[in-house]
Structures are given as structure tokens and as C-alpha cells.
Design a protein around this motif. Sequence first.
Motif, PDB file in Angstrom:
ATOM      1  N   SER A 200       1.084  -1.336  -0.258  1.00 32.51           N
ATOM      2  CA  SER A 200       0.116  -0.198  -0.076  1.00 32.51           C
ATOM      3  C   SER A 200       0.943   1.123  -0.063  1.00 32.51           C
ATOM      4  CB  SER A 200      -0.587  -0.378   1.394  1.00 32.51           C
ATOM      5  OG  SER A 200      -0.095   0.392   2.325  1.00 32.51           O
ATOM      6  N   TYR A 201       0.109   2.288  -0.381  1.00 38.51           N
ATOM      7  CA  TYR A 201       0.506   3.540  -0.858  1.00 38.51           C
ATOM      8  C   TYR A 201       0.218   4.774  -0.213  1.00 38.51           C
ATOM      9  CZ  TYR A 201      -0.264   4.180  -5.048  1.00 38.51           C
ATOM     10  OH  TYR A 201      -0.702   4.203  -6.429  1.00 38.51           O
ATOM     11  N   PHE A 202       0.629   6.410   0.292  1.00 44.04           N
ATOM     12  CA  PHE A 202      -0.453   7.177  -0.119  1.00 44.04           C
ATOM     13  C   PHE A 202       0.828   7.618  -0.345  1.00 44.04           C
ATOM     14  CE2 PHE A 202       0.293   9.010   3.868  1.00 44.04           C
ATOM     15  CZ  PHE A 202       0.894   8.421   4.356  1.00 44.04           C
ATOM     16  N   ASP A 203       0.629   9.477  -1.055  1.00 44.69           N
ATOM     17  CA  ASP A 203       0.727  10.694  -1.916  1.00 44.69           C
ATOM     18  C   ASP A 203       1.038  11.814  -0.561  1.00 44.69           C
ATOM     19  OD1 ASP A 203       1.537   8.667  -3.366  1.00 44.69           O
ATOM     20  OD2 ASP A 203       0.149   9.888  -4.771  1.00 44.69           O
ATOM     21  N   ILE A 204       1.625  12.638  -0.717  1.00 34.55           N
ATOM     22  CA  ILE A 204       1.756  13.970   0.140  1.00 34.55           C
ATOM     23  C   ILE A 204       2.370  14.814   0.147  1.00 34.55           C
ATOM     24  CG2 ILE A 204       2.954  14.739   2.474  1.00 34.55           C
ATOM     25  CD1 ILE A 204       3.778  12.030   3.189  1.00 34.55           C
ATOM     26  N   GLY A 205       1.322  15.899  -0.535  1.00 32.93           N
ATOM     27  CA  GLY A 205       1.410  17.256  -1.465  1.00 32.93           C
ATOM     28  C   GLY A 205       0.655  17.010  -2.436  1.00 32.93           C
ATOM     29  N   GLY A 206      -0.359  15.584  -2.869  1.00 31.05           N
ATOM     30  CA  GLY A 206      -0.863  15.829  -4.306  1.00 31.05           C
ATOM     31  C   GLY A 206      -0.718  14.679  -4.827  1.00 31.05           C
ATOM     32  N   LYS A 207      -1.289  14.121  -5.731  1.00 32.90           N
ATOM     33  CA  LYS A 207      -0.550  13.278  -6.490  1.00 32.90           C
ATOM     34  C   LYS A 207       0.538  12.978  -7.154  1.00 32.90           C
ATOM     35  CE  LYS A 207      -5.379  11.075  -7.640  1.00 32.90           C
ATOM     36  NZ  LYS A 207      -5.819   9.464  -7.140  1.00 32.90           N
ATOM     37  N   TYR A 208       1.034  11.600  -6.984  1.00 36.88           N
ATOM     38  CA  TYR A 208       2.642  11.811  -7.200  1.00 36.88           C
ATOM     39  C   TYR A 208       2.844  11.634  -8.618  1.00 36.88           C
ATOM     40  CZ  TYR A 208       7.248  10.782  -6.700  1.00 36.88           C
ATOM     41  OH  TYR A 208       8.399  10.698  -6.783  1.00 36.88           O
ATOM     42  N   GLY A 209       1.463  10.023  -9.251  1.00 37.02           N
ATOM     43  CA  GLY A 209       1.665  10.468 -10.509  1.00 37.02           C
ATOM     44  C   GLY A 209       1.857   9.233 -10.947  1.00 37.02           C
ATOM     45  N   SER A 210       2.851   9.119 -12.635  1.00 35.89           N
ATOM     46  CA  SER A 210       3.404   7.405 -12.344  1.00 35.89           C
ATOM     47  C   SER A 210       4.288   6.955 -12.607  1.00 35.89           C
ATOM     48  CB  SER A 210       2.407   6.649 -13.966  1.00 35.89           C
ATOM     49  OG  SER A 210       2.598   7.445 -14.695  1.00 35.89           O
ATOM     50  N   GLN A 211       5.095   9.027 -13.437  1.00 30.43           N
ATOM     51  CA  GLN A 211       6.418   8.306 -13.284  1.00 30.43           C
ATOM     52  C   GLN A 211       7.111   8.765 -12.035  1.00 30.43           C
ATOM     53  OE1 GLN A 211       8.159   8.377 -15.759  1.00 30.43           O
ATOM     54  NE2 GLN A 211       6.593   7.881 -17.414  1.00 30.43           N
ATOM     55  N   ILE A 212       8.475   7.443 -11.348  1.00 25.97           N
ATOM     56  CA  ILE A 212       8.839   8.361 -10.471  1.00 25.97           C
ATOM     57  C   ILE A 212       9.757   9.693 -10.290  1.00 25.97           C
ATOM     58  CG2 ILE A 212       9.022   6.448  -9.360  1.00 25.97           C
ATOM     59  CD1 ILE A 212      11.737   5.926 -10.149  1.00 25.97           C
TER      60      ILE A 212
ATOM     61  N   ALA B 114       4.936  14.113  -2.033  1.00 22.00           N
ATOM     62  CA  ALA B 114       5.928  12.487  -1.980  1.00 22.00           C
ATOM     63  C   ALA B 114       4.784  11.472  -1.677  1.00 22.00           C
ATOM     64  CB  ALA B 114       6.845  12.669  -0.802  1.00 22.00           C
ATOM     65  N   ARG B 115       4.968   9.861  -2.353  1.00 21.49           N
ATOM     66  CA  ARG B 115       4.754   9.488  -1.790  1.00 21.49           C
ATOM     67  C   ARG B 115       6.090   8.128  -0.769  1.00 21.49           C
ATOM     68  NH1 ARG B 115       3.167   6.136  -7.180  1.00 21.49           N
ATOM     69  NH2 ARG B 115       1.438   7.648  -6.558  1.00 21.49           N
ATOM     70  N   LEU B 116       4.700   6.975  -0.275  1.00 19.51           N
ATOM     71  CA  LEU B 116       5.212   6.557   0.894  1.00 19.51           C
ATOM     72  C   LEU B 116       4.186   5.184   1.533  1.00 19.51           C
ATOM     73  CD1 LEU B 116       6.875   6.172   4.006  1.00 19.51           C
ATOM     74  CD2 LEU B 116       4.718   7.240   4.620  1.00 19.51           C
ATOM     75  N   GLY B 117       4.914   4.429   1.060  1.00 20.47           N
ATOM     76  CA  GLY B 117       4.699   3.322   1.358  1.00 20.47           C
ATOM     77  C   GLY B 117       5.342   2.050   1.749  1.00 20.47           C
ATOM     78  N   HIS B 118       4.743   0.747   2.448  1.00 24.44           N
ATOM     79  CA  HIS B 118       5.652  -0.523   2.121  1.00 24.44           C
ATOM     80  C   HIS B 118       4.512  -1.843   1.784  1.00 24.44           C
ATOM     81  CE1 HIS B 118       2.760  -1.202   5.800  1.00 24.44           C
ATOM     82  NE2 HIS B 118       2.220  -0.944   4.925  1.00 24.44           N
ATOM     83  N   SER B 119       5.381  -3.159   1.793  1.00 24.52           N
ATOM     84  CA  SER B 119       4.713  -4.127   1.338  1.00 24.52           C
ATOM     85  C   SER B 119       5.476  -5.372   2.193  1.00 24.52           C
ATOM     86  CB  SER B 119       6.079  -4.513  -0.301  1.00 24.52           C
ATOM     87  OG  SER B 119       5.032  -3.013  -0.676  1.00 24.52           O
ATOM     88  N   MET B 120       4.568  -5.823   1.793  1.00 21.62           N
ATOM     89  CA  MET B 120       4.943  -7.296   2.325  1.00 21.62           C
ATOM     90  C   MET B 120       4.281  -8.841   1.841  1.00 21.62           C
ATOM     91  SD  MET B 120       2.737  -7.048   5.641  1.00 21.62           S
ATOM     92  CE  MET B 120       2.667  -5.416   5.213  1.00 21.62           C
ATOM     93  N   VAL B 121       5.273  -9.731   2.234  1.00 21.89           N
ATOM     94  CA  VAL B 121       5.226 -10.875   0.819  1.00 21.89           C
ATOM     95  C   VAL B 121       5.386 -12.268   2.276  1.00 21.89           C
ATOM     96  CG1 VAL B 121       5.573 -12.441  -0.908  1.00 21.89           C
ATOM     97  CG2 VAL B 121       6.499 -10.163  -1.243  1.00 21.89           C
ATOM     98  N   TYR B 122       4.523 -13.105   2.880  1.00 26.46           N
ATOM     99  CA  TYR B 122       4.988 -14.307   3.503  1.00 26.46           C
ATOM    100  C   TYR B 122       4.731 -15.411   2.437  1.00 26.46           C
ATOM    101  CZ  TYR B 122       3.762 -18.393   5.876  1.00 26.46           C
ATOM    102  OH  TYR B 122       3.666 -20.115   6.373  1.00 26.46           O
TER     103      TYR B 122
END
Lengths: 367, 367, 367
Positions: free
Chosen positions: A165-177, A188-196
Motif C-alpha cells: 500500500s502507499y499514499f501520497d503527500i502534497g498532491g497526486k504523485y503520478g506514474s513517473q518516479i 511525496a509517496r510513502l509505502g510499504h509491502s510484505m510477502v509471506y
Amino acid sequence: NGWIQFRHHGFSRDVSSWTSMAGNTHSIRNRNAFDIERGRLVFSGYAKDPRLTYFLQLDGDTDGGHAVDFFDYWWAWDFSDDFQIQFGKRKVTASRQWLLGARSTRLTERPMACDFFRPDRTLGIFANGKFGETGRYELMVGNGYSTSNLPDSATDNNLTFAATSYFDIGGKYGSQIVDFQPSDDPVARLGHSMVYSPITEGTNGLPLGEADFTRLTDGTQLTANGALAPGVTVSAYKIYLYSVDFAAKYRGWSFNSEVYLRWIEQLEANGALPTYNLYQHGYFVEGGHFVIPRTLEWNVRYSQINGRFGNSGEVAVGLNWFPRKSTDMKLSIDFTNVVSSALQNTSSDILVGDDGRLIRAQIQTEF
Amino acid sequence: NGWIQFRHHGFSRDVSSWTSMAGNTHSIRNRNAFDIERGRLVFSGYAKDPRLTYFLQLDGDTDGGHAVDFFDYWWAWDFSDDFQIQFGKRKVTASRQWLLGARSTRLTERPMACDFFRPDRTLGIFANGKFGETGRYELMVGNGYSTSNLPDSATDNNLTFAATSYFDIGGKYGSQIVDFQPSDDPVARLGHSMVYSPITEGTNGLPLGEADFTRLTDGTQLTANGALAPGVTVSAYKIYLYSVDFAAKYRGWSFNSEVYLRWIEQLEANGALPTYNLYQHGYFVEGGHFVIPRTLEWNVRYSQINGRFGNSGEVAVGLNWFPRKSTDMKLSIDFTNVVSSALQNTSSDILVGDDGRLIRAQIQTEF
Amino acid sequence: NGWIQFRHHGFSRDVSSWTSMAGNTHSIRNRNAFDIERGRLVFSGYAKDPRLTYFLQLDGDTDGGHAVDFFDYWWAWDFSDDFQIQFGKRKVTASRQWLLGARSTRLTERPMACDFFRPDRTLGIFANGKFGETGRYELMVGNGYSTSNLPDSATDNNLTFAATSYFDIGGKYGSQIVDFQPSDDPVARLGHSMVYSPITEGTNGLPLGEADFTRLTDGTQLTANGALAPGVTVSAYKIYLYSVDFAAKYRGWSFNSEVYLRWIEQLEANGALPTYNLYQHGYFVEGGHFVIPRTLEWNVRYSQINGRFGNSGEVAVGLNWFPRKSTDMKLSIDFTNVVSSALQNTSSDILVGDDGRLIRAQIQTEF
């Protein structure tokens, strides 16, 4: 429609061979070759009902035997604008950098740490949706961590679970890093991921093909005979991956990073092992700046893989030129200093044991 | 769009086995089989900018494992009407007969000498342009002489260079070597081609997969253990190919020919060799006549391969019928007497050691 | 356009291993996996002349190596509305259930007896036409009984012949075996099929790859060393297949069945055999009823394979749900009790030796 990455790469070695923990020695060759690194044909649309969409991507890269794969193939049902279920073959939903399309990486390829820790594609059921104003999440249950093109006979009867999951700060981040369309305000975009992913042995006590991809941080395959103890073969284990990612961009500048933590637990083998769990970690940091907006950008990268049996790293610099002031055509060149690669990845032209200087020049176009 | 060659071939052997210089004996079987010799799907067009064009050809012939390949895949940029650069996977630019599309050969297949000496496809950068009123040239730098579907791990770090050019006399020759559209005045085309391809050994002193294609003129693989001296394996060499081609047509009659000279130099091996360079040469002559213009044509061919270790040859006669008075549908039958084939080519249904009579009947259609 | 079958299957074993007549023991594993069982892309149309039509189907199932095949590829010429010749790669024209498209089977897959006895695809020439008011026939000469993706080097120089025909009683039966569009009057279809396929040995006295598919009714490959006598390998034989099929439907109810008789004659081997011919037979019966017309249907199946060396069977029940009241989207679930499977078929998720319970859940969509 489709797209292609045509690439030349040269590699100048500093060492002439690499010896794994299992005692096998491979030679490291200088390399100088043209490749179609990725050649994709995409068919997509909706079928009969606008809520039922499909996506089929054929791939014909020239690293392997030049054969064409059904690379991604999924059908989706939109329950609402905010929630969709997908069935088929897709990327395991973890690691922001892995989920980023290969067309949109900052340099010609993903960072070494991402390729070392990330999962692969799998067959399964995927759900994605929105939360809050800018948040998105993806959940998955699928066949395995790295079972992309494996037949059923090489995979076990455990399923793999992933979430991101992630969420953006200060507006939409868009598809280009990168900050292709210069941002007036910082985003900015902040997120995290997990796999088991639990991986069991075959009925003969030996590892299945599915278990082969995992490597120690020196590059040795975990299931190689002798990897952890002389004459002993690891046949089953459980993987837990957790990653945190952050990206930001402002006025042509951009920065992104991801940290990977991987626990390999409950190792089983046909003999005594010196340890029954392994902890590996790594990260990358990347940044760049458009010297000419929408046209010319320089970039840098630093990436590390660390663990009990060795460390790998890379430092890279590169230039991207968008001759049409559009992302549909991109010429790239980058230079990487590779140190003791634990990664084996023909797509990124970094092979296990590599220690030396790598130069990649690439033309990427879409139609 | 696409096209297909559906074929039946029968082969009646005069010998029951073939023994290579390396001492291996293979049996020669009578054959009787249907094949889709070539099944092609083509996607082409321009992308965003009319100067940027792409060409993607998928192939699904049934000789091998029936899998689909990205057969040709290139992007081109037109610098002007007279000069174009191409990036991707294409034929090595040498030998007029090899560069001729497989749809346009005089009999169902190319001559034996062409298939023995010609290079294959490769990945690389290609340039082509015009000179004078009717002249055209093509230049190439690519991965190798015959690395069509090989992974990077089987190819060396040397590049291969090729060049070809031709010009027409008496008017434009056009794309058909036969005189399909009867010429009122005689026209001719004269050209030549060359390739330079150095092939190095792997780090273990053994030949790489890339080196396997080259054969002695008796059919033995040059890199087979014992090919030139007992117990010795050739691991590296350099290839120089030069060919001259000529074609002419007039009032339904047509003639074409190509002469091949190939020098294999600087042989390296893991033991003493009786010779350190080889010279091989060959040629074909073909001709035909439209008995009924745009409809029915008879053809003949003679082809030879000569060198230090043996000679091969073929004599062939055939008929082409164009039922729609158009080249988009062609029914062909030809009969070939094969003598001591040095060629191994499943596409042309001629295998190494073949000595006997071959009959091929083919339906070719486009859509 | 195209279609896909996305499936999950689980298998719970009753036995942990299976031993063939040749003495080899394989383990039987519990299974739990997602698959794209069939992913098809179809290109079809006519070319230049409305009488010349083509059909190209690419397949990318994920059971094997995920590579894409030219699965079916044929060109047809319509001599009249009642007679057509086809050239290319198609199903061997025998067994009604095999010729039924995989999209239209009653449960998620064909019955075990059909998959055990049926031929496969081949390259050849096919003719089809009409007789009487509702009768149709198909004739074929092709490369082999089961040579679908085999190279020429694995097939012999004998051709295979097949024929099938059927006619309808009480009106047109239509393309669906189930009574999707409820029939007001009872309709039925009666047909039969036959194949003759001689299979010879290679020049070395050993069987060619083509001969591998035939199994004894316990599941042992006929050409396995020791299958019929210790140390002896069967290298050549002739197959005769005959089948009779019947189907009927009325007011949402439907029933269909096929009986298979297979004679394997003139066995040749590199030693004495206890028998020189084998007779195998089997059948299936299926039926179902639409509880909600055009929407929800339950189904049952019983299937048997019998012969000298063993018997296999299955009993199955399943549900089909057509959420769009159309056959273009189908959700299916079925439960099968498998007894001593003689069949090895990764598509139907039934492997040789299987004894246990199989559950398959599938989403099928078209675009």
C-alpha cells in the motif's frame, strides 16, 4: 500496441572467476553484446461488459531462447471505481520498485538490491482498491514467490500471500518516479509491502524447482548442495519479505528509495545445518534532475545487499534523453560500478559474481 | 498481416548412414511429412513520428518445437528518404539470396550453397541507403554470424561486421527475382557482400555455442571433437565471407546466381591441428521461364559446395503456379537430386549426409 | 479475439506413489495451484478471395514452460458451401468429444476416457463437407496420431488417416452439447469416428519420440523399457481407434456419451513379447440440467478405461454458472473422484497414478 528496449551493454571484469559457498567456480567473462532486452506486445480492452477488462502482454526478450511468452495475462472485474479483482498472471504485489513498469525505471534497469530481494510474477487472484484521498492497496494470493514460468510439477502445494500500500503527500504523485512534468509544489509517496511464502520440499526430500531462486548474500543458491554445510542440501524454508519505500519530487528534482528486509526461516535439509534461519537486508537510493525540462535528465544510484555470507553493491550514474519531450521515446546511457554481485539477472546484465564496470546504452520506444 | 508455407516433403535415401570426419555415424531416414515450414505474423507501422517505423515478425514453423519466436524485430529512424538506421534483430546483411524474402525464392527453398555459406539473423545496428540512380547498400554491426536465437551466455564478446550493395542495369529490377511482370527490356542486377566475424572460445578453452554452426564441406561441425585431428576440439576462429551476385530478366525469362567464398582463419584448438586455415567455396545458378505470363513458370537450379574435405551438390527442377495471377498465392512443386549434403537445414528439408531424391510440394498464401 | 480459462485446482491423494509395469515408481503429490489452463488468441478471416480463409490460434497455457505456440494454423479453400479443404495444423478428426472445443465441455475438462484414447493435433490435409440435411463428415491425412508439437526428427515416415461423421435427429443440434438455449423438442446427434495410424521404429531399432504417447491401461508408457517384458522395448506398432458417440437434449436436460475401442496391433520390439496385440476400451456418460435456464446448470459424469493391465475410472459432479446469460462467460466448479488414473494430462490436472479427490474451480471468459 507495444514497446521495446534495444540495448548494448559492455562489461569489463575486475575478477576472472567466482566461487560459491558450495565450492563451485564459474568464470566471469567480459561482455559486449546487443540485446532486445524487452520486446512487448500488449492486447487490452474490455469484453462484452465494461466492468470486465483484460490485459495480455507477450514478451520476446532475447536473453533466453528468443521464444515468446504470455508474460502477463489477467482479467479484471470492477466491483466499483474503488475496488477491482484480477485473475491470472501478474507481478507478486510487493516492492514499489518491482511494481513500477520496466519502462519507467530511473536508469536502464532496476537497482541491484530490488532485483535480489523482489519476488517475480505468479498466477493467482489479486485485489486492488483505494483508501483515503490518494491511498492505494493491493492484495494477492498466488502460487509462489518466484514461479513465473515454472510448470506445476516444479511448484509446491503452498500458496504465497502479498500485500502493498502507499499514499501520497502534497498532491497526486503520478506514474513517473522522475519529475518529468516539473512539479511546482513538492510531492511525496510513502509505502510499504510484505510477502509471506512457505516453500516445501518434493516427496523425495529434495527441493522443488520453485526453491531455486533464493540466494545467499554472496550469490550462492540456497538450495545448492553444500551451500550452508558440506554435502547438505536445503529443501524447504519460509520467506518473509518486508519493504518500505519513499519517493519525492519537486521542480525537476526527484529522489526515491526502498529498504528490503528478508527473513528465511525454518530451513529444512537432509543433514545438520549451522543455522536454521537467515536474515538478509538491503536498500537503494536514487536521485536525478532534469537539466532541460521534459528532455534531459541526469541520475545517480547507490544500492547495497547485506547478510551473513557477503555483501554486494553498485554505484551508478546515467543520462536520459527524451528527444520528443514525451516519455514514449527515451535514450539512456548509464555507467555502473558493480562490487561482488550476489544477483544473477540477465535482464539487467548483472550476473552472479560480477565485479567490474558495466556500461549500458539503450533506446526505448513505444507504439 | 501474415503468410504461411504449408508443405509436404518426401525424401528417398540412396545411403543409409553418414559418418562425419569426427567419426560419428548418423542414420539417414526416408522421410514423408507435412509441415508448416514458415508461419509468419507481421506487425508493422510507424510510431508517433512518421520517421520512426517498426517491424515485428513472429514465426511459428513446425520443424522445431512449434514455439513462437520474435523472428525479426526492429525499429528504424529515417534520417532522409535515402538513409535509414535500424535497431534490433534482423538478417546479417550479406548474400543477396539470403536477404531475399523466403516468399520469393525461385523454388520452394533457397539453394543448398546459399544455406551452407550464408550467415543468420543477429541483434545489432543496421544502416541502409541509396547511391546513384538504382544503387542500394546495407551496413551492419551485430552480435555474430549465426547467433539468431542464442542467449548471451553462448555468444562471445566480439562483434560481427557485414556490408552489401547492388545496382541495377537497364531499369529498376524490382523485388521479384523471377520475371513475374514480363519485362519488355532486359534488366539486370549486380551486387556483392562481405562479412567479417571473429569467434572466440569460452573461458574454459572450449568453443561457445555460437561457434557450432560452421561445418566442413563434408558436413562435419568444425567444433566437433576430432573434426580436424583426433581428440582435438577447435575453439576459436575468424570467418571472412565474400559473395558476388548477378540476376537478369527479360520477357518472362529470368536467371540469377551467386558465388560464395569463405575463409576460416586463425583456427585455435586444444591440440595440434593439421591446418590453421580453411578455404571453402560454392555457387548456384538458377533460371526459369513463365510459360503462361503471371501464372505458370518452370525453373531449374544447380548448386555446389566445395572444399578440402568434401563436395556437395544439388540439381533441381520445379514448377510454380500462381492461380490468382498474383504473387500472394503460389503453389509449387520441385524435385531435387541431393548429392552428399554438407548442409543441415530443417527448413529446406535437407539434412547433413543426405544423398537421394527429395520432392517438395508447397502452398504459399498471404493475408 | 481470444479467450481464457483461469483455474484453481486442488488434489488430495489417497496413495503416495505409483509403480508402472516397467517397475518405475513415481510419487503422487497433493496439489494446490492456480493456472491459466488455456489462454488463446485467435486471428481469422479471409485472404484476398472469400473462398480462401485462414485460422490462426496462439496458445499460452501455463502448465508447461509458459511459451506461446502456434496451436492451430490452417488455411481453407471453399470449393462449395458443402465442401472445404483445409491445409495446416489441426486436431486429428476423430472422437466427437475431442473435436468439441475446450470452451464447450460439460465440466471444466473432457472426460478421462476421451483424453486417454483420443489422438492429438497434427499437420496434414483435411476435408469436410455435408451430407443429407444435417450430416457432416471430416476426413484427414496427416503426420501422426499424437505428433502435435514434435519436430520431424521424432516422427516416422508413415501417414495417419482419420474420418468422422455425424447426423442430427429431430432438428439441428447446434454447437453446445448442453441445452443452453432450451429445446422445445427433443434433438439428438449420432456419430462415429475412426483412426488408422502405423508407427515405425527409428533406424536404430528404438522407438521414435512419436511412439511415446501410447499407454497401457494401468498408465505405463507402451514404449518404456520393460513395459511388456523385462528388458524389452516396444519400438513399432499400429493403432486402430473406433468410437461411437451419441448426444441428446430437451427442455434444459442434456445427455452425451462416447464409447472408445482401440486396437494396438503388430507390436515390434527388441526381444520376445508375451503378446503382439492389445485391445483397450472405455467410455463416458455425462448429463446435466439447467435449473435456471441460460444461467445455472448442474452436471454429472462417469468415465471408465479398461484393458488387460488395469482399469481407471472417474465420477464427477459440477456446477456451471453463466452470469451474463450467455456462453461468453462461465464460472465452473467440479469435484471428481479419480481411481487409478492411466491418464497423464496436465491440462485436465489428472496425472498418471492419481488416486484421490480433485476439485477444480474455473473462470472462463471471451473477448
